[in-house]
Design a protein around this motif. Structure first.
Motif, PDB file in Angstrom:
ATOM      1  N   GLU A 247       0.849  -1.181   0.000  1.00 21.52           N
ATOM      2  CA  GLU A 247       0.000   0.000   0.000  1.00 21.52           C
ATOM      3  C   GLU A 247       0.887   1.234   0.000  1.00 21.52           C
ATOM      4  O   GLU A 247       1.666   1.442   0.925  1.00 21.52           O
ATOM      5  N   GLU A 248       0.793   1.985  -1.085  1.00 20.54           N
ATOM      6  CA  GLU A 248       1.584   3.201  -1.256  1.00 20.54           C
ATOM      7  C   GLU A 248       3.070   2.932  -1.015  1.00 20.54           C
ATOM      8  O   GLU A 248       3.762   3.705  -0.346  1.00 20.54           O
ATOM      9  N   GLY A 249       3.524   1.823  -1.574  1.00 21.52           N
ATOM     10  CA  GLY A 249       4.941   1.492  -1.544  1.00 21.52           C
ATOM     11  C   GLY A 249       5.397   0.692  -0.342  1.00 21.52           C
ATOM     12  O   GLY A 249       6.545   0.240  -0.295  1.00 21.52           O
ATOM     13  N   LYS A 250       4.528   0.497   0.652  1.00 24.09           N
ATOM     14  CA  LYS A 250       4.910  -0.229   1.863  1.00 24.09           C
ATOM     15  C   LYS A 250       4.269  -1.617   1.862  1.00 24.09           C
ATOM     16  O   LYS A 250       3.045  -1.749   1.709  1.00 24.09           O
ATOM     17  N   ILE A 251       5.092  -2.648   2.034  1.00 28.57           N
ATOM     18  CA  ILE A 251       4.573  -4.008   2.112  1.00 28.57           C
ATOM     19  C   ILE A 251       3.664  -4.126   3.329  1.00 28.57           C
ATOM     20  O   ILE A 251       4.030  -3.730   4.438  1.00 28.57           O
ATOM     21  N   THR A 252       2.452  -4.650   3.113  1.00 25.03           N
ATOM     22  CA  THR A 252       1.410  -4.630   4.134  1.00 25.03           C
ATOM     23  C   THR A 252       0.753  -6.000   4.267  1.00 25.03           C
ATOM     24  O   THR A 252       0.535  -6.694   3.279  1.00 25.03           O
ATOM     25  N   VAL A 253       0.450  -6.388   5.488  1.00 25.33           N
ATOM     26  CA  VAL A 253      -0.280  -7.625   5.738  1.00 25.33           C
ATOM     27  C   VAL A 253      -1.750  -7.396   5.381  1.00 25.33           C
ATOM     28  O   VAL A 253      -2.345  -6.405   5.801  1.00 25.33           O
ATOM     29  N   VAL A 254      -2.318  -8.311   4.612  1.00 23.88           N
ATOM     30  CA  VAL A 254      -3.714  -8.134   4.179  1.00 23.88           C
ATOM     31  C   VAL A 254      -4.674  -8.556   5.282  1.00 23.88           C
ATOM     32  O   VAL A 254      -4.324  -9.321   6.180  1.00 23.88           O
TER      33      VAL A 254
END
Length: 280
Positions: A247-254
């Motif tokens: 999200e917006e370049g940051k790896i994020t846990v769904v």
């Protein structure tokens, strides 16, 4: 040295245009898959103004029609033997209930079903490249609703739920690609870059209703430049983002329903059956 090729859908406006303008020096050739050929021609001129050595080809493709996707894929496969990076960028927001020419809810058709078919058809070319990269433009709007049957022709229409589920489908597609092909070198990323604010879909309903819907979507809106940077990060760092959602370049846990393996399996299987294909 093999010519590096980028293929991108929805490149003529908004996020797609912002992204492709930043990639003129990253690839040797760019394939613009677009519905509006006039806009495609103008974009081609703009790209060549930035890099006269770039090769740019325009391929007509309406991402709401399965037959158009089939025709575009055939054209590409007849001309090229590989694609280094495929960006599934094209997408819509519709505030009123609409059907595609194939009879599907329009957002699910445009944002998910047709990109799924396009990816299936072009995947052999991607796997025949040195880079082997697929980027799926999803959205944080997947959080709005878990997937629910009937998947492609819902009985009730909700703009927020419909858009969210089409983007959840994108996320499931990226997960499926990673699971099936990462060991063969494919680098797949699902990206939430944010949505570029437009008037898309507002003309079909009252201003009050449309404004209310877009107010709910407002946290997901970004500028073209901000959104493009998220996609560019994935393009330029394929190993870093491979197999992840950002999200917006940051790896994020769904969220939980974004990682529901059982539902993903049911949804992907239903997609394969609907499109009459064996696998992604």
């Amino acid at each position: 040295m093999t010519e590096s090729i980028l293929a991108i859908t929805g490149p003529t406006s908004g996020l797609g245009r912002g992204t492709v303008l930043e990639l003129v020096d990253t690839f040797d050739r760019i394939l613009l898959l677009c519905r509006n050929l006039e806009k495609g021609a103008r974009l081609k001129d703009d790209l060549l103004d930035l890099n006269a050595n770039l090769s740019v080809d325009i391929v007509w493709c309406d991402l709401s029609e399965l037959s158009s996707v089939n025709d575009a894929a055939k054209t590409i496969k007849d001309r090229y033997d590989h694609i280094d990076c495929l960006i599934n960028n094209a997408g819509i927001v519709s505030t009123s209930k609409q059907e595609s020419v194939d009879g599907y809810e329009l957002m699910m058709a445009t944002n998910y079903l047709c990109p799924f078919l396009l990816t299936h058809l072009l995947l052999p070319l991607v796997m025949n490249s040195e880079r082997k990269q697929v980027i799926v433009v999803s959205s944080g709007a997947y959080k709005f609703a878990p997937m629910k049957q009937p998947f492609f022709k819902p009985k009730r229409f909700s703009p927020i739920t419909g858009y969210g589920r089409s983007k959840l489908g994108n996320l499931y597609m990226a997960q499926e690609l990673h699971e099936k092909y990462s060991r063969q070198g494919l680098k797949t990323t699902a990206v939430h870059p944010g949505m570029v604010s437009t008037n898309l879909g507002k003309s079909n309903v009252s201003k009050k209703v449309a404004d209310g819907i877009f107010k709910l979507l407002d946290p997901f809106f970004v500028t073209v430049e901000e959104g493009a940077q998220s996609v560019l990060a994935a393009v330029k760092n394929p190993d870093t983002y491979a197999g992840f959602y950002s999200e917006e370049g940051k790896i994020t846990v769904v969220k939980k329903h974004g990682n529901d393996v059982e539902m993903r399996r049911a949804f992907i299987d239903a997609t394969l059956e609907e499109l009459d294909i064996q696998s992604l």
